[in-house]
Motif scaffolding. Structure first.
Motif, PDB file in Angstrom:
ATOM      1  N   GLY A   1      -0.425  22.085  50.250  1.00  8.77           N
ATOM      2  CA  GLY A   1      -0.145  22.649  48.950  1.00  8.77           C
ATOM      3  C   GLY A   1      -0.788  23.993  48.730  1.00  8.77           C
ATOM      4  N   PHE A   2      -1.347  24.625  49.765  1.00  8.59           N
ATOM      5  CA  PHE A   2      -2.011  25.909  49.577  1.00  8.59           C
ATOM      6  C   PHE A   2      -1.208  27.083  50.119  1.00  8.59           C
ATOM      7  N   ARG A   3      -0.032  26.784  50.674  1.00  9.80           N
ATOM      8  CA  ARG A   3       0.737  27.889  51.246  1.00  9.80           C
ATOM      9  C   ARG A   3       1.477  28.640  50.136  1.00  9.80           C
ATOM     10  N   LYS A   4       1.746  29.896  50.423  1.00 10.18           N
ATOM     11  CA  LYS A   4       2.494  30.728  49.477  1.00 10.18           C
ATOM     12  C   LYS A   4       3.621  31.384  50.235  1.00 10.18           C
ATOM     13  N   PRO A   5       4.785  31.497  49.715  1.00  8.72           N
ATOM     14  CA  PRO A   5       5.226  30.991  48.419  1.00  8.72           C
ATOM     15  C   PRO A   5       5.348  29.474  48.433  1.00  8.72           C
ATOM     16  N   LYS A   6       5.578  28.889  47.292  1.00  7.69           N
ATOM     17  CA  LYS A   6       5.588  27.434  47.126  1.00  7.69           C
ATOM     18  C   LYS A   6       6.955  26.804  47.386  1.00  7.69           C
ATOM     19  N   ASP A   7       7.914  27.539  47.863  1.00 14.11           N
ATOM     20  CA  ASP A   7       9.276  27.024  48.057  1.00 14.11           C
ATOM     21  C   ASP A   7       9.307  25.756  48.905  1.00 14.11           C
ATOM     22  N   ALA A   8       8.578  25.734  50.002  1.00 13.51           N
ATOM     23  CA  ALA A   8       8.571  24.553  50.883  1.00 13.51           C
ATOM     24  C   ALA A   8       7.906  23.366  50.185  1.00 13.51           C
ATOM     25  N   ASP A   9       6.831  23.619  49.439  1.00 11.17           N
ATOM     26  CA  ASP A   9       6.158  22.541  48.715  1.00 11.17           C
ATOM     27  C   ASP A   9       7.071  21.950  47.641  1.00 11.17           C
ATOM     28  N   LEU A  10       7.785  22.818  46.926  1.00  5.62           N
ATOM     29  CA  LEU A  10       8.699  22.346  45.882  1.00  5.62           C
ATOM     30  C   LEU A  10       9.841  21.539  46.492  1.00  5.62           C
ATOM     31  N   ALA A  11      10.356  21.991  47.622  1.00  4.64           N
ATOM     32  CA  ALA A  11      11.433  21.258  48.300  1.00  4.64           C
ATOM     33  C   ALA A  11      10.931  19.883  48.761  1.00  4.64           C
ATOM     34  N   ASP A  12       9.709  19.829  49.279  1.00  2.79           N
ATOM     35  CA  ASP A  12       9.130  18.547  49.696  1.00  2.79           C
ATOM     36  C   ASP A  12       8.964  17.605  48.503  1.00  2.79           C
ATOM     37  N   ALA A  13       8.517  18.138  47.381  1.00  2.00           N
ATOM     38  CA  ALA A  13       8.335  17.313  46.179  1.00  2.00           C
ATOM     39  C   ALA A  13       9.672  16.758  45.699  1.00  2.00           C
ATOM     40  N   LYS A  14      10.707  17.573  45.747  1.00  2.00           N
ATOM     41  CA  LYS A  14      12.044  17.111  45.346  1.00  2.00           C
ATOM     42  C   LYS A  14      12.543  16.007  46.282  1.00  2.00           C
ATOM     43  N   LYS A  15      12.267  16.146  47.568  1.00  2.00           N
ATOM     44  CA  LYS A  15      12.662  15.118  48.539  1.00  2.00           C
ATOM     45  C   LYS A  15      11.929  13.805  48.265  1.00  2.00           C
ATOM     46  N   LEU A  16      10.651  13.892  47.915  1.00  2.00           N
ATOM     47  CA  LEU A  16       9.882  12.693  47.595  1.00  2.00           C
ATOM     48  C   LEU A  16      10.432  11.989  46.355  1.00  2.00           C
ATOM     49  N   LEU A  17      10.797  12.764  45.344  1.00  2.00           N
ATOM     50  CA  LEU A  17      11.401  12.179  44.145  1.00  2.00           C
ATOM     51  C   LEU A  17      12.714  11.485  44.491  1.00  2.00           C
ATOM     52  N   GLU A  18      13.525  12.143  45.314  1.00  5.57           N
ATOM     53  CA  GLU A  18      14.805  11.570  45.729  1.00  5.57           C
ATOM     54  C   GLU A  18      14.583  10.269  46.497  1.00  5.57           C
ATOM     55  N   ALA A  19      13.622  10.270  47.413  1.00  5.44           N
ATOM     56  CA  ALA A  19      13.337   9.075  48.206  1.00  5.44           C
ATOM     57  C   ALA A  19      12.827   7.924  47.325  1.00  5.44           C
ATOM     58  N   ALA A  20      12.188   8.281  46.208  1.00  8.91           N
ATOM     59  CA  ALA A  20      11.675   7.263  45.293  1.00  8.91           C
ATOM     60  C   ALA A  20      12.743   6.791  44.303  1.00  8.91           C
ATOM     61  N   GLY A  21      13.951   7.349  44.416  1.00  6.74           N
ATOM     62  CA  GLY A  21      15.041   6.915  43.542  1.00  6.74           C
ATOM     63  C   GLY A  21      15.217   7.749  42.290  1.00  6.74           C
ATOM     64  N   PHE A  22      14.618   8.919  42.254  1.00  9.34           N
ATOM     65  CA  PHE A  22      14.716   9.789  41.091  1.00  9.34           C
ATOM     66  C   PHE A  22      15.390  11.111  41.437  1.00  9.34           C
ATOM     67  N   ALA A  23      16.524  11.036  42.125  1.00  5.26           N
ATOM     68  CA  ALA A  23      17.227  12.247  42.548  1.00  5.26           C
ATOM     69  C   ALA A  23      17.660  13.099  41.366  1.00  5.26           C
ATOM     70  N   SER A  24      17.985  12.460  40.245  1.00  5.31           N
ATOM     71  CA  SER A  24      18.433  13.232  39.082  1.00  5.31           C
ATOM     72  C   SER A  24      17.270  13.636  38.180  1.00  5.31           C
ATOM     73  N   GLY A  25      16.050  13.361  38.600  1.00  3.15           N
ATOM     74  CA  GLY A  25      14.879  13.754  37.819  1.00  3.15           C
ATOM     75  C   GLY A  25      14.193  12.564  37.189  1.00  3.15           C
ATOM     76  N   LEU A  26      13.188  12.849  36.427  1.00  9.09           N
ATOM     77  CA  LEU A  26      12.332  11.820  35.852  1.00  9.09           C
ATOM     78  C   LEU A  26      11.769  12.374  34.554  1.00  9.09           C
ATOM     79  N   THR A  27      11.657  11.533  33.540  1.00  9.90           N
ATOM     80  CA  THR A  27      11.055  11.947  32.273  1.00  9.90           C
ATOM     81  C   THR A  27       9.793  11.127  32.036  1.00  9.90           C
ATOM     82  N   LEU A  28       8.706  11.820  31.761  1.00 14.31           N
ATOM     83  CA  LEU A  28       7.421  11.183  31.480  1.00 14.31           C
ATOM     84  C   LEU A  28       6.938  11.632  30.112  1.00 14.31           C
ATOM     85  N   ASN A  29       6.154  10.786  29.440  1.00  8.28           N
ATOM     86  CA  ASN A  29       5.583  11.147  28.156  1.00  8.28           C
ATOM     87  C   ASN A  29       4.069  11.159  28.269  1.00  8.28           C
TER      88      ASN A  29
END
Length: 76
Positions: A1-29
Motif C-alpha cells: 500500500g505504499f506504492r505511488k500511484p495508487k492505481d494498482a492498490d485500488l484495482a486490488d481492493a476492487k478485486k477483493l470486494l468482488e471476490a467477497a461478493g460485493f462487485a456492485s459496491g458496499l454501503t456502510l454506516n
C-alpha cells in the motif's frame, strides 16, 4: 500500500470486494458524536473519500452526545 500511484492498490481492493461478493459496491454506516467533532467527523469524512474510490459508500451519522451515550449504555 505504499506504492505511488495508487492505481494498482485500488484495482486490488476492487478485486477483493468482488471476490467477497460485493462487485456492485458496499454501503456502510459510521456513527459519530459531535463531542469531539474535529477528531471523529473529520476522520470519518477522510475515510469516506478514500473508500469511495473502490466502491464503498460510507454514510456518516452524527448523534448528539447524550443519544450516543444511551446507545453505548444499552449496547446498541
Amino acid at each position: 500500500g505504499f506504492r505511488k500511484p495508487k492505481d494498482a492498490d485500488l484495482a486490488d481492493a476492487k478485486k477483493l470486494l468482488e471476490a467477497a461478493g460485493f462487485a456492485s459496491g458496499l454501503t456502510l454506516n459510521v456513527q459519530t458524536t459531535p463531542q469531539f467533532p474535529q477528531f471523529h467527523i473529520d476522520r470519518a469524512q477522510a475515510y469516506q473519500a478514500q473508500l469511495s474510490k473502490v466502491g464503498i459508500k460510507l454514510e456518516i451519522t452524527a448523534d448528539e452526545y447524550t443519544v450516543y451515550k444511551e446507545k453505548e449504555r444499552t449496547k446498541r
